[in-house]
Design an enzyme around this catalytic site. Structure first.
Site, PDB file in Angstrom:
ATOM      1  N   THR B 158       0.870  -1.191   0.000  1.00 45.93           N
ATOM      2  CA  THR B 158       0.000   0.000   0.000  1.00 45.93           C
ATOM      3  C   THR B 158       0.901   1.233   0.000  1.00 45.93           C
ATOM      4  O   THR B 158       1.321   1.666  -1.066  1.00 45.93           O
ATOM      5  CB  THR B 158      -0.962   0.022   1.205  1.00 45.93           C
ATOM      6  OG1 THR B 158      -0.221  -0.122   2.409  1.00 45.93           O
ATOM      7  CG2 THR B 158      -1.985  -1.094   1.097  1.00 45.93           C
ATOM      8  N   THR B 195      -0.480  -3.034  11.717  1.00 46.20           N
ATOM      9  CA  THR B 195      -1.006  -3.076  10.359  1.00 46.20           C
ATOM     10  C   THR B 195      -0.037  -3.682   9.432  1.00 46.20           C
ATOM     11  O   THR B 195       0.730  -2.991   8.758  1.00 46.20           O
ATOM     12  CB  THR B 195      -1.234  -1.698   9.777  1.00 46.20           C
ATOM     13  OG1 THR B 195      -2.018  -0.994  10.676  1.00 46.20           O
ATOM     14  CG2 THR B 195      -1.903  -1.793   8.421  1.00 46.20           C
ATOM     15  N   GLU B 285       6.552   4.479   7.451  1.00 40.16           N
ATOM     16  CA  GLU B 285       6.181   5.667   6.686  1.00 40.16           C
ATOM     17  C   GLU B 285       7.084   6.844   7.039  1.00 40.16           C
ATOM     18  O   GLU B 285       7.163   7.262   8.174  1.00 40.16           O
ATOM     19  CB  GLU B 285       4.700   5.983   6.912  1.00 40.16           C
ATOM     20  CG  GLU B 285       3.818   4.962   6.199  1.00 40.16           C
ATOM     21  CD  GLU B 285       2.338   5.083   6.514  1.00 40.16           C
ATOM     22  OE1 GLU B 285       1.542   4.467   5.799  1.00 40.16           O
ATOM     23  OE2 GLU B 285       1.988   5.772   7.477  1.00 40.16           O
ATOM     24  N   ASN B 408       0.505  10.637   5.709  1.00 41.47           N
ATOM     25  CA  ASN B 408      -0.744  10.326   6.395  1.00 41.47           C
ATOM     26  C   ASN B 408      -1.768  11.442   6.393  1.00 41.47           C
ATOM     27  O   ASN B 408      -2.945  11.210   6.654  1.00 41.47           O
ATOM     28  CB  ASN B 408      -0.459   9.868   7.811  1.00 41.47           C
ATOM     29  CG  ASN B 408       0.067   8.456   7.788  1.00 41.47           C
ATOM     30  OD1 ASN B 408      -0.609   7.567   7.302  1.00 41.47           O
ATOM     31  ND2 ASN B 408       1.285   8.271   8.259  1.00 41.47           N
ATOM     32  N   SER B 413      -6.754  11.136   0.014  1.00 45.18           N
ATOM     33  CA  SER B 413      -7.143  12.040  -1.073  1.00 45.18           C
ATOM     34  C   SER B 413      -6.348  11.776  -2.331  1.00 45.18           C
ATOM     35  O   SER B 413      -5.531  10.892  -2.417  1.00 45.18           O
ATOM     36  CB  SER B 413      -6.985  13.486  -0.614  1.00 45.18           C
ATOM     37  OG  SER B 413      -5.776  13.648   0.079  1.00 45.18           O
TER      38      SER B 413
END
EC number: 2.3.1.35
Lengths: 413, 413
Positions: B158, B195, B285, B408, B413
């Protein structure tokens, strides 16, 4: 620490009345910052009672140890607070610095060292030299005067972008008493007395054990209901001083917690502490949105608060809010990770008045455009109904932005 | 999700051998992303056993519910994983999507739906349309072939910036067996099956209950010892499939956990899972530093791990590391907030080989310049000795940077 003021700062700050029996002063001691006041002294009249709530950190600062040791005495004559150095993790020297500072303040004010309360905020692990206190305390004690709350609030700031203070009055057995409070944030703000200092002063004549019970309870729904980053400081301290001077104007002395006449005071104390707590979230490091998280329908209040804190502390929820994204999926994630009883298929979520999720699914009427419009507000209300019980809680936080990173990646250097 | 690859990505990725009894394929189903493979199918030979560790979230995804229901069966014939949509918080429709997908895969592979395992990752709360699976699964089952692990790892990404896979061999009763693993991160990474998705495949002939015991134990010191942001996903899934094909080459069938011949396999499994777990932290991230947090001298191992996680999850510690600041004061703060037994005055802290704090004070030999030099490294070792017991733990994380916020605040969007 100069920089831009939080966009969430209140437009107008209140006028602070005097509190009989409290004299204040702030000064430049040069502890760490040059050209700004970095130490405050409150001189309290004889007869002042005190209560306190301290960090639950297993590695508390030397001043926290000192306060914990002396709170049972129940009386206070002076409060010394410095910014720039937390005097935490400073070993034997930290302890010595605290003893020296208390002795200096006691000599300056004319009381016993046991009646001096101390708090320090700033860098951890740097030895705190009591020398600067020696240079200024005697003079400060002489010059301390009624008023000066706003100035005192300013002197205890670290990364705060605006000083925090609030005032309220309450009826006590037919006499009006006043409560003034000052506080500082604004990083390491988390449950269990996060990195914050709060000092409250009242002229009400209330015995120390009664003060203590009220303070602890009010802290649960105020300072302990605010989180910026989930980090808990070594130095969190909230102290409440009651000079009792209102007795001269007819206020009754309160010696038991269940005295009916305490009700308005208790409500006022809770309210002024909530005001101060919300100011902390409004000045959360890098904050661009003020967020109120309400959880209802939980198994009980304690469970509701844990879930509210899990939401308010989630970096993913906080960055979504920073990005003005009504990402309720991350709210579901945070509810799930709290480990508290929850039924996915009864969960409903609102942003403001917009219901985004209903009974465990996206609301059929959900309109992303309307939700996105709402997220552009400065103040975001996020409400979760678990649908399984009667427990509820409300906590306050802010979003997680680039500025938080900038502030905290550069703080020491 | 195209973007720059994490600076912490390994320079070289391993060659992945085939696993007898495992055929793989990835395809473009168009679930959310266009122009990239977003679904993978593993076809497993009859006789394959399975074990799994799933999220502890109270709001799990529909595929997690499905796996939890079917793991006790102990046998598997297919694994279907998609990216782009987590099928979490999707109510009855989520359940129906899972049932439909399992039925489609069962028809394509020629097995019972009970033997199909599923995982989904991506946005929460959007209904997952099983249509795209219908369009591709039959064809995928036909084309699935030996190999393809790297491609499969890619299809489940992802916000990952590089595919994650690892391979190892072990002796099992005189026969060499292989374990291949693939995984994805990289936000919502926290303890308790954060996750992430991880899938392991081996040709070893090992009974399901034995696999399960080994997997759970190895997860504790691998996937459950990694944290990026402290957030726990609704969808975390680790599955281990054992085709048993090595029995044809003489490997013994293992039916009990205490079989001595399991030792090398157990070690190899732990090792390959640790490798995958570390890759998650390397692709956290926005990560710019890979951080190993070691805690020793704690009351026990469990306490050590909690303290290590408190350090690894602290936004203030993580931003300090991002800022290349050896801010051990924040490490003290994190130890203090963990709520585990600690004695401030016995605490020592190292960055790499540099002892910065000793017995609750700054190390007298501490040289900020040397420490600051060390902090410029890509890989930071942070070690804490509590000095009160024999407990130890090691966890992996990354720093908290501006890029985490950017990723994040913009993800949906």
């Amino acid at each position: 620490m100069a920089g831009k003021v939080s966009p969430l700062a209140p437009a107008v700050m209140p006028e602070m009345p005097d509190i009989e029996g409290v004299r204040l002063i702030a000064a430049e001691a040069g502890i760490r910052y040059a050209g700004r006041k970095d130490v405050m002294l409150a001189v309290l009249d004889p007869g002042t009672t005190v209560a306190g709530v301290l960090t639950r950190s297993r590695c508390p600062s030397a001043p926290v140890d000192w306060c914990r040791e002396h709170l049972p005495g129940g009386t206070a004559r002076a409060l010394v607070v410095n910014s720039g150095n937390a005097n935490a993790f400073t070993g034997m020297r930290g302890r010595q610095a605290v003893e020296k500072t208390a002795a200096l303040a006691a000599a300056a004010v004319g009381c016993s060292a046991d009646e001096v309360f101390l708090a320090s905020t700033g860098v951890i692990g740097e030895p705190l030299d009591p020398g600067p206190f020696e240079a200024v305390l005697a003079d400060m004690a002489k010059k301390a005067a009624a008023g000066g709350f706003a100035e005192a609030a300013k002197s205890i700031m670290t990364t705060d972008t605006f000083p925090k203070y609030a005032s309220i009055t309450a009826d006590l057995g037919g006499t009006e008493v006043t409560i003034n409070g000052i506080a500082k944030g604004s990083g390491m703000i988390a449950p269990d007395m996060a990195t914050m200092l709060g000092f409250l002063f009242t002229d009400a004549p209330i015995a120390a054990p009664v003060l203590q019970a009220m303070l602890r309870r009010a802290a649960e729904k105020s300072f302990n209901a605010v989180t910026v980053d989930g980090d808990t400081s070594t130095s969190d301290t909230v102290l409440l001083f009651a000079t009792g001077k209102a007795a001269d104007r007819g206020a009754p002395r309160i010696d038991t917690v269940d005295d009916e006449r305490l009700k308005p005071f208790r409500r006022a104390l809770a309210r002024v502490m909530r005001q101060l707590a919300k100011l902390l979230a409004r000045d959360g490091e890098g904050a661009s949105k003020f967020v109120t998280v309400s959880v209802e329908g939980a198994e009980n209040n304690r469970s509701a608060k844990r879930i509210a804190m899990a939401i308010a502390n989630s970096p993913l929820v906080k960055t979504a809010i920073a990005g003005e994204d009504a990402n309720w999926g991350r709210v579901v994630m945070a509810v799930g990770k709290a480990g508290e009883p929850a039924d996915r298929d009864r969960l409903s979520i609102w942003f403001g008045e917009i219901r985004v999720a209903l009974d465990g699914e996206r609301d059929p009427l959900y309109d992303e455009e309307i939700a996105t419009d709402y997220m552009k507000q400065r103040e975001i209300d996020l409400r979760v109904d678990l649908g399984i019980g009667e427990g509820s809680a409300r906590v306050w936080t802010c979003d997680l932005t680039h500025d938080y990173i900038s502030i905290n990646a550069d703080y020491r250097s």
